[in-house]
Design an enzyme around this catalytic site. Structure first.
Site, PDB file in Angstrom:
ATOM      1  N   THR A  89       0.757  -1.609  -0.402  1.00  0.00           N
ATOM      2  CA  THR A  89      -0.224  -0.135  -0.365  1.00  0.00           C
ATOM      3  C   THR A  89       0.980   1.345  -0.410  1.00  0.00           C
ATOM      4  O   THR A  89       1.653   0.899   0.164  1.00  0.00           O
ATOM      5  CB  THR A  89      -0.642   0.353   1.500  1.00  0.00           C
ATOM      6  OG1 THR A  89      -0.355   0.062   2.573  1.00  0.00           O
ATOM      7  CG2 THR A  89      -1.557  -1.445   1.137  1.00  0.00           C
ATOM      8  N   HIS A  90       0.371   2.158  -0.691  1.00  0.00           N
ATOM      9  CA  HIS A  90       1.242   3.157  -0.971  1.00  0.00           C
ATOM     10  C   HIS A  90       2.390   3.329  -1.250  1.00  0.00           C
ATOM     11  O   HIS A  90       4.215   3.613  -1.176  1.00  0.00           O
ATOM     12  CB  HIS A  90       1.375   4.178   0.687  1.00  0.00           C
ATOM     13  CG  HIS A  90       0.310   4.270   1.229  1.00  0.00           C
ATOM     14  ND1 HIS A  90      -0.622   5.756   0.990  1.00  0.00           N
ATOM     15  CD2 HIS A  90      -0.516   3.798   2.376  1.00  0.00           C
ATOM     16  CE1 HIS A  90      -1.562   5.734   2.298  1.00  0.00           C
ATOM     17  NE2 HIS A  90      -1.451   4.467   2.853  1.00  0.00           N
TER      18      HIS A  90
ATOM     19  N   SER B 106      19.532  -0.302 -25.440  1.00  0.00           N
ATOM     20  CA  SER B 106      20.036   1.022 -25.448  1.00  0.00           C
ATOM     21  C   SER B 106      20.734   1.566 -26.546  1.00  0.00           C
ATOM     22  O   SER B 106      22.024   0.099 -26.606  1.00  0.00           O
ATOM     23  CB  SER B 106      20.405   2.136 -24.052  1.00  0.00           C
ATOM     24  OG  SER B 106      21.132   3.080 -24.056  1.00  0.00           O
TER      25      SER B 106
ATOM     26  N   LYS C 298      22.072  -2.209 -20.946  1.00  0.00           N
ATOM     27  CA  LYS C 298      20.124  -1.694 -20.691  1.00  0.00           C
ATOM     28  C   LYS C 298      19.096  -2.775 -20.843  1.00  0.00           C
ATOM     29  O   LYS C 298      19.572  -3.794 -22.113  1.00  0.00           O
ATOM     30  CB  LYS C 298      19.577  -0.465 -21.380  1.00  0.00           C
ATOM     31  CG  LYS C 298      20.595   0.693 -20.656  1.00  0.00           C
ATOM     32  CD  LYS C 298      20.054   1.009 -19.273  1.00  0.00           C
ATOM     33  CE  LYS C 298      18.746   1.906 -18.950  1.00  0.00           C
ATOM     34  NZ  LYS C 298      18.396   3.043 -19.088  1.00  0.00           N
TER      35      LYS C 298
ATOM     36  N   ASN D  34      15.193  -2.210 -21.807  1.00  0.00           N
ATOM     37  CA  ASN D  34      14.052  -1.586 -21.672  1.00  0.00           C
ATOM     38  C   ASN D  34      13.320  -2.569 -21.094  1.00  0.00           C
ATOM     39  O   ASN D  34      13.119  -2.938 -22.153  1.00  0.00           O
ATOM     40  CB  ASN D  34      14.406  -0.330 -22.684  1.00  0.00           C
ATOM     41  CG  ASN D  34      15.850   0.804 -21.345  1.00  0.00           C
ATOM     42  OD1 ASN D  34      16.294   0.940 -20.825  1.00  0.00           O
ATOM     43  ND2 ASN D  34      16.412   0.889 -23.122  1.00  0.00           N
TER      44      ASN D  34
ATOM     45  N   GLU E 179       6.241   1.078 -21.470  1.00  0.00           N
ATOM     46  CA  GLU E 179       6.016   1.788 -21.191  1.00  0.00           C
ATOM     47  C   GLU E 179       4.953   2.481 -21.871  1.00  0.00           C
ATOM     48  O   GLU E 179       4.205   2.830 -22.181  1.00  0.00           O
ATOM     49  CB  GLU E 179       7.115   2.363 -21.030  1.00  0.00           C
ATOM     50  CG  GLU E 179       8.160   2.051 -19.988  1.00  0.00           C
ATOM     51  CD  GLU E 179       9.843   2.427 -21.022  1.00  0.00           C
ATOM     52  OE1 GLU E 179      10.222   1.813 -21.703  1.00  0.00           O
ATOM     53  OE2 GLU E 179      10.040   3.621 -21.016  1.00  0.00           O
TER      54      GLU E 179
ATOM     55  N   TYR F 182     -29.110  15.041 -36.334  1.00  0.00           N
ATOM     56  CA  TYR F 182     -27.231  15.084 -37.447  1.00  0.00           C
ATOM     57  C   TYR F 182     -27.359  16.185 -37.003  1.00  0.00           C
ATOM     58  O   TYR F 182     -27.732  17.534 -37.374  1.00  0.00           O
ATOM     59  CB  TYR F 182     -27.492  14.321 -38.229  1.00  0.00           C
ATOM     60  CG  TYR F 182     -26.554  14.351 -38.911  1.00  0.00           C
ATOM     61  CD1 TYR F 182     -25.040  13.703 -38.407  1.00  0.00           C
ATOM     62  CD2 TYR F 182     -25.811  15.582 -39.901  1.00  0.00           C
ATOM     63  CE1 TYR F 182     -24.005  13.926 -38.704  1.00  0.00           C
ATOM     64  CE2 TYR F 182     -24.765  14.846 -40.144  1.00  0.00           C
ATOM     65  CZ  TYR F 182     -23.595  14.112 -40.160  1.00  0.00           C
ATOM     66  OH  TYR F 182     -21.950  13.743 -40.805  1.00  0.00           O
TER      67      TYR F 182
ATOM     68  N   GLN G 213     -19.124  14.471 -37.774  1.00  0.00           N
ATOM     69  CA  GLN G 213     -18.428  13.190 -38.342  1.00  0.00           C
ATOM     70  C   GLN G 213     -17.032  13.420 -38.327  1.00  0.00           C
ATOM     71  O   GLN G 213     -16.254  11.987 -37.835  1.00  0.00           O
ATOM     72  CB  GLN G 213     -18.455  14.310 -39.697  1.00  0.00           C
ATOM     73  CG  GLN G 213     -17.053  13.369 -40.785  1.00  0.00           C
ATOM     74  CD  GLN G 213     -17.105  13.970 -42.220  1.00  0.00           C
ATOM     75  OE1 GLN G 213     -18.583  13.402 -42.833  1.00  0.00           O
ATOM     76  NE2 GLN G 213     -16.439  14.636 -42.615  1.00  0.00           N
TER      77      GLN G 213
ATOM     78  N   LYS H 165     -15.107   9.311 -35.793  1.00  0.00           N
ATOM     79  CA  LYS H 165     -14.841   8.367 -36.235  1.00  0.00           C
ATOM     80  C   LYS H 165     -13.529   7.962 -35.929  1.00  0.00           C
ATOM     81  O   LYS H 165     -12.912   7.231 -35.472  1.00  0.00           O
ATOM     82  CB  LYS H 165     -15.004   8.531 -37.592  1.00  0.00           C
ATOM     83  CG  LYS H 165     -15.967   7.806 -37.918  1.00  0.00           C
ATOM     84  CD  LYS H 165     -16.578   6.946 -39.181  1.00  0.00           C
ATOM     85  CE  LYS H 165     -17.953   8.462 -39.908  1.00  0.00           C
ATOM     86  NZ  LYS H 165     -18.158   9.771 -39.248  1.00  0.00           N
TER      87      LYS H 165
END
Ligand code: ARG
Length: 462
Positions: free
Chosen positions: A159-160, A281, A287, A289, A294, A321, A326, A329
């Site tokens: 928690t937190h 990277s 790295k 990643n 993300e 209308y 329009q 969409k």
């Protein structure tokens, strides 16, 4: 030189539109995605016009054949879309005229582009509800697979983002199963509500032709026709509900993605993503990643953005209308595409990630995570009121902290210095394995409970 006026609606116009007028007005660049739905709607309409005697069956047959030809031209990429013809509806109709001549002009009897676009777009969104449903189900099955593998792997519950109590990996995975199940039911609710056919509302007021709206509704798989023609052509609730459900689902994906980003960091090392779901990277060779996580975390931005955008387009629009609509969409297309992509990527990552079981367990024992178990023991075994047990436990945590050790590392004498009645059995509840095993309340983290919930879900998912 003035351009000639529009062949569809240009009867009262001497000149064609300005190029910029054409650019702002045309939707064919994006609404060509509604081609299959547009043709299905037109086929249903033409068949109904023939069944009610409004069209001859000869004309209806020519229309049907022509529409099928157009569908195959579109599917095979042979169709020439024209911006001058504005939208998918007029592109299809103009091509129909090339193919079959005069009967093409009869297709638009008792219909308007207003009810036409409403039915096309409902059909498209309805299909997307089904596609999303399948994609969420696949993700739930992947999560259940992880839960089954790690039904009793102990990890910290937070928690937190502070270590709170030990939980099980399986329990954590199944939390997301509950969340995504609610998403599925939201899409199912939205689908059920949107499954009414606006076709036959015509421009806004209905039509004087003896049409059969129940027939077209049934042909297109709708439960019934919509009941008010004004509402039929001005309603975009179905698109908004899709975007709202998509937003909540994307929010869930974003939360899980954030956990995967944290968990795969060098500081946590709770999971390892395979090479398939990691990127390197270009400058830092060490790295790995979690780019996919993300990007999934970020998708909520555009999906919720679409929801806000369409709500803002619709607010304050008078019945019925308006061309504003329009703008519905592109928002829905973009949200749907990105939600599907995020769901697929998350399903792939979940299926592929490896929990670092030892790290999870070690982390679960940090942060005095069994302090609540100790307080509960004082209540159960010594009859202390919970508030007093909380206080005693707090003093023991402070002592451990001062000594730089964890709760199970305190000696019995240390404990007795705080409360004289504490007995050696207390150490049993300080281990993380016993802690999770004890949480047997319905929906709790004990492996027995998690196993039961997994079995429920496997049965429900079939
Ligand atoms: N392209 C239009 C849309 O997407 C079709 C409906 C046009 N209706 C009209 N009355 N101009 O909304």
């Amino acid at each position: 030189m003035t351009k000639s006026s529009n062949a569809m609606w240009g009867g009262r116009f001497a000149a064609g539109p300005d190029a910029i007028m054409e650019a702002i007005n045309a939707s064919i660049g994006f609404d060509q995605r509604l081609a299959a739905q547009d043709i299905a709607g037109s086929r249903a309409h033409a068949a109904m016009l023939a069944a009610t005697g409004i069209l001859t069956s000869k004309d209806a047959e020519a229309i049907r054949e022509g529409l099928l030809t157009i569908l195959s031209e579109i599917e095979t990429g042979k169709f020439q879309f024209s911006t001058a013809l504005e939208d998918i509806h007029m592109n299809v109709e103009a091509r129909l005229k090339d193919l079959i001549g005069e009967p093409a002009g009869r297709l638009h009897t008792a219909r308007s582009r207003n009810d036409q676009v409403a039915v096309d777009f409902r059909l498209w969104v309805r299909d997307q509800c089904d596609a999303v449903d399948g994609a969420i189900k696949a993700l739930m099955l992947a999560l259940i697979g992880q839960a089954e593998a790690g039904v009793d792997w102990v990890m910290p519950g937070f928690t937190h983002l502070q270590v709170a109590q030990p939980v099980t990996w399986g329990h954590h995975m199944m939390a997301y199963v509950e969340m995504f199940a609610r998403d599925r039911s939201r899409f199912a609710d939205a689908r059920a509500r949107m499954n009414e056919s606006p076709l036959g509302a015509a421009a806004l007021a209905g039509t004087s032709f003896p049409i059969d709206r129940h027939m077209t509704a049934a042909t297109l798989g709708f439960d019934r026709p919509t009941a008010n023609s004004l509402d039929s052509v001005s309603d975009r609730d179905f698109a908004l509900e899709f975007l709202a459900a998509s937003s909540i689902c994307a929010m869930h994906l974003s939360r899980f993605a954030e956990e995967l980003v944290i968990w795969s960091s060098a500081q946590f090392r709770f999971v390892r993503m395979s090479d398939k779901w990691s990127t390197g990277s270009s400058i830092m060779p060490q790295k790995r990643n979690p780019d996919a996580a993300e990007l999934i975390r970020a998708k909520i931005g555009r999906i919720f953005g679409a929801n806000v955008a369409l709500m803002t387009v619709m607010k304050g629009l008078p019945l019925t209308y308006s061309k504003d609509m329009q703008e519905d969409k592109e928002q829905v297309f973009d949200a749907a595409d990105n939600l599907m992509l995020a769901l697929a990527a998350m399903t792939g990552m979940v299926g592929d990630m490896t929990a670092q079981v030892d790290n999870l367990r070690a982390a679960a024992a940090t942060g005095f995570s069994t302090a609540t178990d100790l307080a509960d023991w004082l209540v159960r075994e010594l009859g202390l009121p919970f508030r007093e047990a909380h206080h005693v436990t707090g003093a023991l945590v402070a002592m451990a902290e001062a000594k730089g050790c964890d709760l199970p590392d305190l000696t019995l004498d240390n404990m007795r210095a705080v409360h004289k009645d504490i007995r050696a059995e207390v150490f049993d509840v300080l281990g993380v394995g016993n802690s999770v095993a004890s949480r047997v309340s319905f929906g709790g983290t004990a492996p027995a409970q998690v196993r039961a919930r997994i079995a429920d879900w496997k049965e429900r998912l079939g």
